[in-house]
Design an enzyme around this catalytic site. Structure first.
Site, PDB file in Angstrom:
ATOM      1  N   TYR A   1       1.089  -1.549   0.070  1.00 29.08           N
ATOM      2  CA  TYR A   1      -0.035  -0.093   0.009  1.00 29.08           C
ATOM      3  C   TYR A   1       0.859   1.204  -0.124  1.00 29.08           C
ATOM      4  O   TYR A   1       1.483   1.285   0.958  1.00 29.08           O
ATOM      5  CB  TYR A   1      -0.966   0.537   1.154  1.00 29.08           C
ATOM      6  CG  TYR A   1      -1.477  -1.248   1.203  1.00 29.08           C
ATOM      7  CD1 TYR A   1      -3.268  -0.880   0.571  1.00 29.08           C
ATOM      8  CD2 TYR A   1      -1.592  -2.501   1.672  1.00 29.08           C
ATOM      9  CE1 TYR A   1      -3.782  -1.810   0.223  1.00 29.08           C
ATOM     10  CE2 TYR A   1      -2.159  -3.843   1.670  1.00 29.08           C
ATOM     11  CZ  TYR A   1      -3.575  -3.259   0.724  1.00 29.08           C
ATOM     12  OH  TYR A   1      -4.425  -4.218   0.617  1.00 29.08           O
ATOM     13  N   SER A   2       0.832   2.621  -0.912  1.00 29.94           N
ATOM     14  CA  SER A   2       1.512   3.592  -0.906  1.00 29.94           C
ATOM     15  C   SER A   2       0.911   4.231   0.514  1.00 29.94           C
ATOM     16  O   SER A   2       0.030   3.961   0.787  1.00 29.94           O
ATOM     17  CB  SER A   2       0.938   4.131  -2.404  1.00 29.94           C
ATOM     18  OG  SER A   2       0.372   4.324  -3.070  1.00 29.94           O
TER      19      SER A   2
ATOM     20  N   CYS B   1       0.075   7.881 -10.456  1.00 34.01           N
ATOM     21  CA  CYS B   1      -0.408   6.202  -9.170  1.00 34.01           C
ATOM     22  C   CYS B   1      -1.717   6.325  -9.413  1.00 34.01           C
ATOM     23  O   CYS B   1      -2.899   6.873  -9.655  1.00 34.01           O
ATOM     24  CB  CYS B   1      -0.087   7.024  -8.330  1.00 34.01           C
ATOM     25  SG  CYS B   1       0.354   5.387  -6.882  1.00 34.01           S
TER      26      CYS B   1
ATOM     27  N   TYR C   1      -0.734  -0.082  -9.936  1.00 36.46           N
ATOM     28  CA  TYR C   1      -1.222  -1.948 -10.049  1.00 36.46           C
ATOM     29  C   TYR C   1      -2.741  -2.478 -10.434  1.00 36.46           C
ATOM     30  O   TYR C   1      -3.050  -1.783 -10.021  1.00 36.46           O
ATOM     31  CB  TYR C   1      -1.027  -1.393  -7.993  1.00 36.46           C
ATOM     32  CG  TYR C   1      -1.481  -0.381  -7.196  1.00 36.46           C
ATOM     33  CD1 TYR C   1      -3.476  -0.665  -6.838  1.00 36.46           C
ATOM     34  CD2 TYR C   1      -1.020   0.777  -6.941  1.00 36.46           C
ATOM     35  CE1 TYR C   1      -4.203   0.334  -5.943  1.00 36.46           C
ATOM     36  CE2 TYR C   1      -1.775   1.748  -6.173  1.00 36.46           C
ATOM     37  CZ  TYR C   1      -2.813   2.376  -6.159  1.00 36.46           C
ATOM     38  OH  TYR C   1      -3.532   3.761  -5.823  1.00 36.46           O
TER      39      TYR C   1
HETATM   40  P1  FAD Z   1      -7.397 -10.265  -2.606  1.00 33.48           P
HETATM   41  O1  FAD Z   1      -7.786 -11.036  -2.155  1.00 33.48           O
HETATM   42  O2  FAD Z   1      -5.519 -10.226  -2.981  1.00 33.48           O
HETATM   43  O3  FAD Z   1      -8.172 -10.172  -4.079  1.00 33.48           O
HETATM   44  C1  FAD Z   1      -7.381  -9.015  -5.597  1.00 33.48           C
HETATM   45  C2  FAD Z   1      -8.538  -9.288  -5.970  1.00 33.48           C
HETATM   46  O4  FAD Z   1      -9.399 -10.285  -6.972  1.00 33.48           O
HETATM   47  C3  FAD Z   1      -9.310  -8.759  -5.341  1.00 33.48           C
HETATM   48  O5  FAD Z   1     -10.397  -7.647  -6.783  1.00 33.48           O
HETATM   49  C4  FAD Z   1     -10.833  -9.137  -5.176  1.00 33.48           C
HETATM   50  O6  FAD Z   1     -11.834  -9.037  -4.893  1.00 33.48           O
HETATM   51  C5  FAD Z   1     -10.668 -10.828  -6.727  1.00 33.48           C
HETATM   52  N1  FAD Z   1     -10.760 -11.942  -5.621  1.00 33.48           N
HETATM   53  C6  FAD Z   1     -10.534 -12.237  -5.311  1.00 33.48           C
HETATM   54  N2  FAD Z   1     -11.212 -14.181  -4.734  1.00 33.48           N
HETATM   55  C7  FAD Z   1     -11.835 -14.148  -6.648  1.00 33.48           C
HETATM   56  C8  FAD Z   1     -11.795 -14.998  -6.665  1.00 33.48           C
HETATM   57  N3  FAD Z   1     -12.346 -16.362  -6.845  1.00 33.48           N
HETATM   58  N4  FAD Z   1     -12.288 -15.118  -8.660  1.00 33.48           N
HETATM   59  C9  FAD Z   1     -12.428 -13.649  -9.366  1.00 33.48           C
HETATM   60  N5  FAD Z   1     -11.634 -12.561  -8.154  1.00 33.48           N
HETATM   61  C10 FAD Z   1     -11.617 -12.859  -6.915  1.00 33.48           C
HETATM   62  N6  FAD Z   1      -4.125  -0.661  -2.915  1.00 33.48           N
HETATM   63  C11 FAD Z   1      -4.769   1.074  -2.667  1.00 33.48           C
HETATM   64  O7  FAD Z   1      -6.133   0.243  -1.803  1.00 33.48           O
HETATM   65  N7  FAD Z   1      -4.725   1.371  -2.189  1.00 33.48           N
HETATM   66  C12 FAD Z   1      -2.986   1.874  -1.964  1.00 33.48           C
HETATM   67  O8  FAD Z   1      -2.794   2.860  -1.663  1.00 33.48           O
HETATM   68  C13 FAD Z   1      -2.200   0.808  -2.769  1.00 33.48           C
HETATM   69  N8  FAD Z   1      -1.619   0.543  -3.395  1.00 33.48           N
HETATM   70  C14 FAD Z   1      -0.678   0.072  -3.939  1.00 33.48           C
HETATM   71  C15 FAD Z   1       1.412   0.101  -4.119  1.00 33.48           C
HETATM   72  C16 FAD Z   1       2.262  -1.237  -5.153  1.00 33.48           C
HETATM   73  C17 FAD Z   1       3.826  -0.631  -5.280  1.00 33.48           C
HETATM   74  C18 FAD Z   1       0.662  -1.827  -4.709  1.00 33.48           C
HETATM   75  C19 FAD Z   1       1.277  -3.334  -5.675  1.00 33.48           C
HETATM   76  C20 FAD Z   1      -0.587  -2.437  -4.738  1.00 33.48           C
HETATM   77  C21 FAD Z   1      -1.225  -1.001  -4.079  1.00 33.48           C
HETATM   78  N9  FAD Z   1      -2.925  -1.277  -4.293  1.00 33.48           N
HETATM   79  C22 FAD Z   1      -2.784  -0.115  -2.864  1.00 33.48           C
HETATM   80  C23 FAD Z   1      -2.886  -2.558  -4.549  1.00 33.48           C
HETATM   81  C24 FAD Z   1      -3.028  -3.594  -3.116  1.00 33.48           C
HETATM   82  O9  FAD Z   1      -1.872  -4.110  -3.074  1.00 33.48           O
HETATM   83  C25 FAD Z   1      -3.561  -4.628  -3.106  1.00 33.48           C
HETATM   84  O10 FAD Z   1      -3.611  -5.580  -4.408  1.00 33.48           O
HETATM   85  C26 FAD Z   1      -5.398  -4.905  -3.288  1.00 33.48           C
HETATM   86  O11 FAD Z   1      -5.546  -4.004  -1.510  1.00 33.48           O
HETATM   87  C27 FAD Z   1      -6.497  -5.590  -2.874  1.00 33.48           C
HETATM   88  O12 FAD Z   1      -6.027  -6.487  -1.252  1.00 33.48           O
HETATM   89  P2  FAD Z   1      -6.253  -7.801  -1.327  1.00 33.48           P
HETATM   90  O13 FAD Z   1      -5.927  -8.296  -0.475  1.00 33.48           O
HETATM   91  O14 FAD Z   1      -7.668  -6.847  -0.946  1.00 33.48           O
HETATM   92  O15 FAD Z   1      -7.791  -8.447  -2.375  1.00 33.48           O
END
Ligand code: FAD
Length: 400
Positions: free
Chosen positions: A177-178, A358, A400
């Protein structure tokens, strides 16, 4: 009393002139580093001070406490103002009661001070929505305690490992997360790190129905967090989104949604905290922010306050896709604003400015297309222009 490192008189001393101190890029001389045990003996050469009342006003909604506390009840010990107004017990502080983190001015971006495998505990100190109720989705501003020794600069990211196990019974993988705060953190004590987190929701593409079973794990845990909850964190990560070293270089920021996070950090550093960095910044900072509806604008009061404070040095251009139209009558996105302001954007970058992007990956193709068309209109080769900007480290992308 007596002259500080910069040869200027301290408060209370003969010849003390606050305007002169400010003009020289300093604040009230730092009295006592031992306020922060983990920083003992580490001194920077620049003087920094924070005025909590001023910072509170800049938050736009009364004070920081009220704003962060708008969510599930922020609880700073004794309140944010008390936090700054009084030195810690047992420490004799002469002169103004100021926070003493001058060495943070000297920080260079470093990565993985805390590795994922050694993840440290961070506690939620405050959480609150950063968009209006009428906006679609859920975006939360989360203030976390940062573990001792965890130091970051603006534009880096925090690694967060969600609690619990994945479907295979293994621990979850970390997510990035940024960081949305400056190196001083939102409480300006060098002990917090703030995030701007969008809850990842999933809806069935056929029916449009939300499917909670497929909702994002880490973003869900962060958005549902209560004060006192803990997360395993590591980092900082990333050196892509660092402010230019040259204080006269323009800073052009292009973000969508939570992509505003690093830019909040940038702007707090340039316009909110009275540090040498803010005093010496002589360029223009220009934020292009894209959101679906106006209630979805992130941190609007803060940006308004910073614009006032920046006196023309901060510009904010918004694209509100569902409420504004582009020249072709379609929805207006950030790339449409870039197209409209293209000549000036190009001139600023060609004059040594840096441009940052971003947000979600999906924003880049439209942006690149717009930039290319602006280049063409000016008779420039986009390929050469972009390569030049990349080579000079003026082009920064974190999507991302
Ligand atoms: P996960 O559980 O990892 O799921 C990923 C996605 O898949 C979700 O959209 C989910 O709904 C979907 N999913 C889950 N299960 C299924 C399924 N069976 N079929 C289809 N789809 C499915 N995020 C921010 O909010 N703020 C930030 O500032 C931010 N900064 C970032 C900076 C960088 C450098 C990077 C790489 C990423 C950043 N992100 C940011 C994104 C963050 O890292 C996560 O990827 C994001 O929050 C999703 O993670 P999660 O664990 O909630 O979702």
């Amino acid at each position: 009393g007596g002259p500080n490192a910069g040869g200027l008189a301290e408060p209370g001393a003969k010849g003390y002139n606050p305007a002169e101190v400010k003009a020289n890029g300093g604040g009230v001389p730092v009295s006592n580093y031992s306020l922060q045990p983990q920083f003992m003996g580490r001194e920077g050469s620049k003087d920094v001070f924070f005025d909590p009342a001023e910072l509170g006003k800049l938050q736009g909604t009364g004070d920081l406490e009220a704003r962060v506390g708008g969510g599930s009840g922020y609880e700073a010990p004794g309140g944010v103002n008390a936090y700054y107004a009084k030195p810690m017990p047992d420490v004799e502080v002469k002169g103004e009661p100021v926070e003493a983190l001058a060495f943070l001015e000297e920080l260079q971006a470093r990565e993985r001070l805390v590795k994922d495998k050694d993840g440290k505990v961070a506690t939620v100190l405050g959480i609150g929505p950063c968009i209006g109720e009428d906006a679609p989705g859920d975006i939360q501003h989360v203030v976390l305690s940062s573990p001792p020794g965890f130091e970051y600069v603006e534009g880096q990211s925090l690694s967060v490992t969600p609690g619990g196990k994945d479907k295979k019974g293994k621990p979850h993988k970390p997510r990035l997360y940024s960081i949305a705060s400056t190196r001083y953190g939102d409480l300006c004590d060098g002990k917090t790190v703030s995030l701007c987190v969008r809850r990842a929701e999933f809806s069935d593409p056929a029916t449009g129905e939300a499917d909670p079973a497929k909702a994002g794990v880490c973003s869900g845990q962060l958005c549902d967090a209560k004060v006192g909850d803990t997360f395993k964190v590591a980092g900082p990560v990333g050196k892509t989104m660092l402010l230019p070293a040259d204080p006269s270089a323009d800073v052009i920021m292009v973000g969508t949604g939570t992509g505003v996070a690093p830019f909040r950090g940038f702007c707090h550093r340039l316009f909110m905290e009275p540090t040498p960095a803010a005093h010496t910044f002589a360029g223009t900072a220009w934020l292009f922010l894209g959101v679906p509806v106006s209630a979805g604008l992130l941190y609007p009061e803060e940006f308004e306050a910073m614009k006032r404070r920046g006196g023309g040095q901060l510009r904010v251009t918004t694209a509100i896709s569902r409420e504004q139209q582009n020249a072709g009558g379609g929805r207006k996105y950030v790339q449409d604003c870039l197209r409209e302001e293209g000549v000036e954007v190009f001139n600023r970058v060609n004059a040594g400015g840096s441009i940052y992007f971003c947000g979600l990956k999906g924003m880049m193709p439209g942006i690149l297309e717009a930039m290319e068309s602006v280049a063409k209109e000016q008779g420039l080769s986009w390929e050469e222009t972009l390569n030049g900007w990349k080579k000079n480290k003026q082009w920064h992308v974190e999507v991302y």
